[in-house]
Design a protein around this motif. Structure first.
Motif, PDB file in Angstrom:
ATOM      1  N   SER A  55      56.390  35.713  47.414  1.00 14.45           N
ATOM      2  CA  SER A  55      56.816  36.639  46.363  1.00 14.45           C
ATOM      3  C   SER A  55      56.008  36.442  45.088  1.00 14.45           C
ATOM      4  O   SER A  55      55.637  37.418  44.413  1.00 14.45           O
ATOM      5  N   SER A  59      53.601  39.135  43.210  1.00 18.20           N
ATOM      6  CA  SER A  59      53.805  39.458  41.797  1.00 18.20           C
ATOM      7  C   SER A  59      52.509  39.336  41.006  1.00 18.20           C
ATOM      8  O   SER A  59      52.209  40.173  40.138  1.00 18.20           O
ATOM      9  N   GLN A  62      50.408  42.275  41.688  1.00 17.71           N
ATOM     10  CA  GLN A  62      50.905  43.470  41.009  1.00 17.71           C
ATOM     11  C   GLN A  62      50.524  43.475  39.536  1.00 17.71           C
ATOM     12  O   GLN A  62      50.152  44.514  38.984  1.00 17.71           O
ATOM     13  N   ILE A  89      57.174  47.294  47.692  1.00 12.92           N
ATOM     14  CA  ILE A  89      56.835  46.147  46.845  1.00 12.92           C
ATOM     15  C   ILE A  89      56.426  46.687  45.485  1.00 12.92           C
ATOM     16  O   ILE A  89      55.364  47.280  45.319  1.00 12.92           O
ATOM     17  N   SER A  94      59.717  42.367  43.172  1.00  6.91           N
ATOM     18  CA  SER A  94      59.143  41.045  42.923  1.00  6.91           C
ATOM     19  C   SER A  94      60.074  40.184  42.078  1.00  6.91           C
ATOM     20  O   SER A  94      60.289  39.001  42.370  1.00  6.91           O
ATOM     21  N   SER A  97      63.094  39.160  44.169  1.00  5.92           N
ATOM     22  CA  SER A  97      62.722  38.202  45.215  1.00  5.92           C
ATOM     23  C   SER A  97      62.515  36.804  44.637  1.00  5.92           C
ATOM     24  O   SER A  97      62.969  35.810  45.208  1.00  5.92           O
TER      25      SER A  97
END
Length: 745
Positions: A55, A59, A62, A89, A94, A97
Motif C-alpha cells: 500500500s 501511495s 500515486q 487504486i 491508499s 489501506s
C-alpha cells in the motif's frame, strides 16, 4: 508502475490464509493446532505487513503521478444486465489501506500478549485476519454492489468480535444490539444502491457520477426520488459510523476485547461510514440538501458524543463516546465539502484513538491484579487513580493521546481539528459555535479520564467477596480458566478507595481496610521479549509486558508526527502540504482548489482561539478532578455539590441535569427501549390478539355456527314428504309476504 497496479487486486486476499489455515488445522489437527497456537500471531503480522508495504508503494507512485487506476472484469452478463467486479487504486484507497494495515499490525502485536491467556486465542486471530480481508476489500471496491458485499462481511466480523466472550450475557447482548442497529442502516444502504441502479443502470462510481450529474443538469430525473436514494445510502454510513440517531451500539461494543476496540471501533470499521461518504461525495455534491443533512447529522453527533462522555465511569465507554464525537467532526467536514480536512482528521484520529484504546487496555490489564476477574470493576475509572507511579510508559503514551484529542499543538489531532473549526466559521456561525464549544468539552472529558486514571493516589481496598456468588465463571473468560481461578482464590473484590490523612469513604460498604504487606500476593506467569516464564508477585498495578508496550510507543510516535503530513504551509516555494499533493486526483474530481495555503500569521491567529478553548477545558477538568485526594473523594465531593447540597440553586440543578443526562446516555437508550422496543412489542401483541380473536375467531365462529345449524336441522328432518312440503310452502309464503311489503314501500 502499471505492472504494480495490475497486481493490486491481491491486496484484500493476502491476510485470508490465516483464518483458512486455522480453520483447517482445528478441523484436522485440533490438538496440535491448539498446542502451537502462539505461532499464529507471526503469520498474521507478517501478511498484514506485506499489505502495508504494498500500500505504501502504491501511495508513493500515486503522489508521483497523480493518477487513479481502475480495473474491472465482467462477472454476470445477461441481456441488458451486466455486473462487473474490480478494484480501484486512488488516494482514498491508499489512505484507508495504510490506516488499516499500520494500526492492524500494532493491534496484532499487542494482542499476542493481551489475549495469550484466553481460551479463544486462535479464534481471535482468525476473526481479526478475516476482518482485515473484509475491510481491505471494502476500500478497494470499484462499485456499489461490491462495496455492499464487503460492507456486510465487515458487519459480520464486528458481530463476532464484539461478542467474542459470548458466554458473558452483556457481550452477547452488545453484539446483538450492534447487529440489529447496523441492519437498519444497511437496509437503507441496499435500497439506496438499488434506487441509484434503477436511475442510472450502473453500479460503477464513475458512471454513477456522470449520469446523475447529466440527469440533474438536464432536469430529466425526479429530484425527490434521487434525494431519497441519497438519504438511504447515507443511512448506512450513519449506522456504521455511529452517527445520531443510530449511535447506540458503539458504547456497548466495548464489551469485546480491548484490541478489538482499538482496531475496529476506533480506527477502521467505524471509519467505513466516513469512507463511503467520501467515496460518494462527488455524487452528493450535485444532489440538493444532502450535504446540508450530512453536516447537520455531523454537528449533532459532535455535541451529543461529547456531552455523553462527560460523566461516564467506564474508561472504554468514555473513549467510545469520544470516538462518536470525533466521527461527527469528520461528517461535519464532509458536509461542508471539506474533503481533504475530513480525511486528514480521519488519519490523525485513527492513530491517536488507537493509542488511547491500547493504553486503556494496558490499564485494565494492570487493574486486573487488584480487582480480580471483574471487567466492570477493572474498567471503572473511579476505582483507579495513582497509576502514574506503577505504569509510567502507559501513562506517558496515554497522556500524548489525550493531549492530541484535546487539540494541543504540535500533536496530530491539533492540525486536523483546527482546520475543521476554521472551515465551520465559513460554513455556518451556529455550527462553528457548537463545534468550538465541543472542542472545549473534548478537552474536559479527555483530561477527566486521564486524571481519574493516573493521577491522585492509588485507590485500593478489599472487601469480603464470594467468587461463586458475585463473579460467575465463564468458559471463555478474560484471562482463561487458570487466571480466573487464581484471582478468585487470592483476592477479594475491590470496592472502596482509600483517602489521605487516614480517612476513608465507603463506596459499596461502610467497612474499610487498607492494603497491608501481609496481603496475599498474586502469582502470574507472563512472557516478555527479554525473558520467558518468569514468575513474579504483585500486590499493586504493574506495567504491561514489552510486547504490549512496543505498539504503544510506535503509536505515540505516529501521534507526535503524523500531523506533519497536512501542514498547510508554503515555505520558500516548497509545498509542505503532503496530504493535498497525495489527494490531488480526488480533489480535482471534486473541482476543489488545493492551492489555498495559509501563512504563519494567519495560521497562528486562527489556532490561538481553538487552543485557548482546549486549555480552558483542561483547566476546568483539573479544577474539578484535581489529584489532591483520591478519585473517589473527588467524585464524592462533586456529587455532593451537585446532588446533595442543602440549598440547591438553579446552577446546581443545571449541573445535576447535565450529569444525569450524560450518565444516563441522554436517555436515548431508554427512549428506544420504551417507545421502539416497547412499541413494537405492543404492536405485536395487538396483531397477535387480532389474529387469534378476530381472524381465527371469525373462521372458528363460522365452523361452530355450521355445526349448531346442522345439529338443529337434523332433528327437523323426519323422512316424511308431507312435512317437507309444508315447510317449503311456509318458507315461500313468508318470502312472498316480505317481498310484497318491501315492493309496496
Amino acid at each position: 508502475m502499471e505492472h504494480t497496479y495490475q497486481y493490486a487486486w491481491i491486496i484484500p486476499f493476502i491476510p485470508l490464509p490465516v483464518p483458512m489455515l486455522i480453520g483447517v488445522g482445528l478441523l484436522l489437527f485440533p490438538t496440535a493446532t491448539k498446542n502451537l497456537r502462539r505461532i499464529w500471531a507471526f503469520p498474521s503480522v507478517l501478511l498484514l505487513s506485506i499489505v502495508m508495504i504494498f500500500s505504501i508503494d502504491l501511495s508513493i507512485q500515486q503522489m508521483n503521478s497523480s493518477s487513479i487506476y481502475q480495473y474491472v472484469w465482467s462477472w454476470i452478463i445477461n441481456n441488458d444486465f451486466s455486473l462487473e467486479l474490480g478494484y480501484v487504486i486512488d488516494p482514498l484507497t491508499s489512505i484507508m489501506s495504510i490506516l488499516i494495515t499500520s494500526v492492524g499490525i500494532m493491534v496484532l502485536i499487542y494482542s499476542d500478549n493481551y489475549m495469550s491467556h484466553d481460551q479463544g486465542y486462535l479464534r481471535f486471530f482468525a476473526y481479526m485476519s478475516f476482518f482485515s480481508t473484509s475491510m481491505l476489500g471494502l476500500v478497494t471496491s470499484s462499485n456499489l454492489i461490491q462495496i455492499y458485499i464487503f460492507w456486510e462481511l465487515v458487519g459480520m466480523c464486528s458481530y463476532l468480535l464484539i461478542g467474542f466472550w459470548f458466554t458473558r450475557p452483556v457481550a452477547a447482548t452488545a453484539c446483538q444490539k450492534a447487529f440489529v442497529t447496523n441492519r437498519v442502516g444497511d437496509f437503507g444502504l441496499l435500497l439506496g444502491i438499488l434506487g441509484f441502479y434503477w436511475i442510472t443502470g450502473s453500479f460503477e462510481f464513475r458512471d454513477l457520477f456522470e449520469i446523475v450529474n447529466n440527469l440533474i443538469v438536464k432536469n430529466e430525473v425526479n429530484l425527490s426520488f434521487i434525494t431519497v436514494c441519497a438519504v438511504l445510502v447515507f443511512a448506512g454510513a450513519v449506522a456504521k459510523s455511529a452517527q445520531f440517531p443510530l449511535h447506540v451500539w458503539l458504547p456497548d461494543a466495548m464489551e469485546g476485547p480491548t484490541p478489538i476496540s482499538a482496531l475496529i471501533h476506533a480506527a477502521t470499521m467505524v471509519a467505513a461510514g466516513v469512507f463511503i461518504v467520501a467515496r460518494l461525495l462527488p455524487l452528493f455534491t450535485v444532489i440538493p440538501y444532502i450535504l446540508n443533512l450530512i453536516s447537520l447529522i455531523g454537528i449533532i453527533t459532535v455535541l451529543l458524543g461529547a456531552t455523553l462522555a462527560l460523566a461516564q465511569k467506564d474508561i472504554k465507554r468514555s473513549l467510545a463516546y469520544s470516538t462518536m464525537s470525533q466521527l461527527g467532526y469528520m461528517m461535519l467536514a464532509l458536509g461542508m465539502g471539506s474533503y481533504r480536512t475530513a480525511l486528514f482528521h480521519l488519519i490523525t484520529h485513527a492513530y491517536s484513538k488507537a493509542l488511547l484504546f491500547l493504553g486503556s487496555g494496558s490499564v485494565i490489564h494492570s487493574m486486573e491484579t487488584i480487582v480480580g476477574y471483574s471487567p466492570d470493576k477493572s474498567q471503572n475509572m473511579v476505582l483507579m487513580g495513582g497509576l502514574r507511579k506503577h505504569v509510567p510508559i502507559t501513562k506517558i503514551s496515554f497522556l500524548l493521546g489525550t493531549l492530541s484529542l484535546c487539540g494541543i499543538p504540535p500533536l496530530a489531532c491539533f492540525w486536523s481539528k483546527d482546520e475543521i473549526l476554521n472551515d465551520s466559521w465559513l460554513y455556518s456561525p451556529i455550527f462553528a459555535i457548537i463545534a468550538c464549544s465541543t472542542a472545549g468539552l473534548t478537552a474536559f472529558y479527555m483530561f477527566r479520564i486521564y486524571l481519574l486514571t493516573f493521577e491522585g493516589h492509588l485507590n485500593v481496598h478489599f472487601q469480603n467477596y464470594s467468587g461463586k456468588k458475585n463473579t460467575p465463571f465463564y468458559s471463555i473468560s478474560l484471562w482463561g480458566k487458570v487466571g480466573s481461578k487464581t484471582i478468585n482464590k487470592n483476592f477479594r473484590l475491590l470496592t472502596l478507595l482509600t483517602m489521605n490523612n487516614n480517612e476513608s469513604a465507603s463506596f459499596f460498604s461502610k467497612k474499610t481496610y487498607r492494603i497491608e504487606e501481609n496481603i496475599r500476593k498474586m502469582t502470574r506467569t507472563f512472557i516478555t521479549i527479554s525473558h520467558f516464564c518468569n514468575k513474579n508477585t504483585y500486590s499493586y498495578p504493574y506495567e504491561s509486558d514489552n510486547t504490549m508496550l512496543f505498539p504503544l510507543l510506535v503509536l505515540a510516535l505516529f501521534t507526535l508526527f503524523v500531523g506533519s503530513i497536512g501542514i498547510p504551509f508554503n515555505h520558500e516555494g516548497v509545498d509542505l502540504d503532503i496530504l493535498s499533493k497525495w489527494l490531488n486526483p480526488a480533489i480535482n474530481l471534486l473541482h476543489q482548489n488545493s492551492d489555498d495555503l495559509m501563512d504563519w500569521y494567519e495560521f497562528v491567529k486562527d489556532a490561538i482561539f481553538s487552543v485557548s478553548i482546549a486549555y480552558f477545558g483542561i483547566f476546568i477538568a483539573s479544577f474539578l478532578y484535581k489529584p489532591v485526594y483520591s478519585s473517589l473523594q473527588n467524585l464524592n465531593l462533586i456529587n455532593s455539590f451537585v446532588k446533595t447540597g442543602p440549598k440547591r440553586t438553579l446552577r446546581d440543578k443545571i449541573i445535576n441535569g447535565i450529569y444525569d443526562w450524560s450518565y444516563n446516555r441522554g436517555y436515548i437508550d431508554a427512549f428506544y427501549a420504551a417507545f421502539l422496543t416497547g412499541g413494537i412489542r405492543g404492536l405485536a401483541k395487538l396483531i397477535h390478539f387480532f389474529d387469534r380473536r378476530i381472524i381465527d375467531g371469525i373462521t372458528n365462529g363460522v365452523g361452530i355456527m355450521s355445526f349448531f345449524v346442522g345439529e338443529g336441522i337434523k332433528y327437523i328432518g323426519g323422512g316424511r314428504i308431507s312435512s317437507y312440503l309444508f315447510l317449503y310452502s311456509s318458507y315461500v309464503s313468508i318470502f312472498l309476504v316480505i317481498y310484497y311489503l318491501f315492493s309496496s314501500i
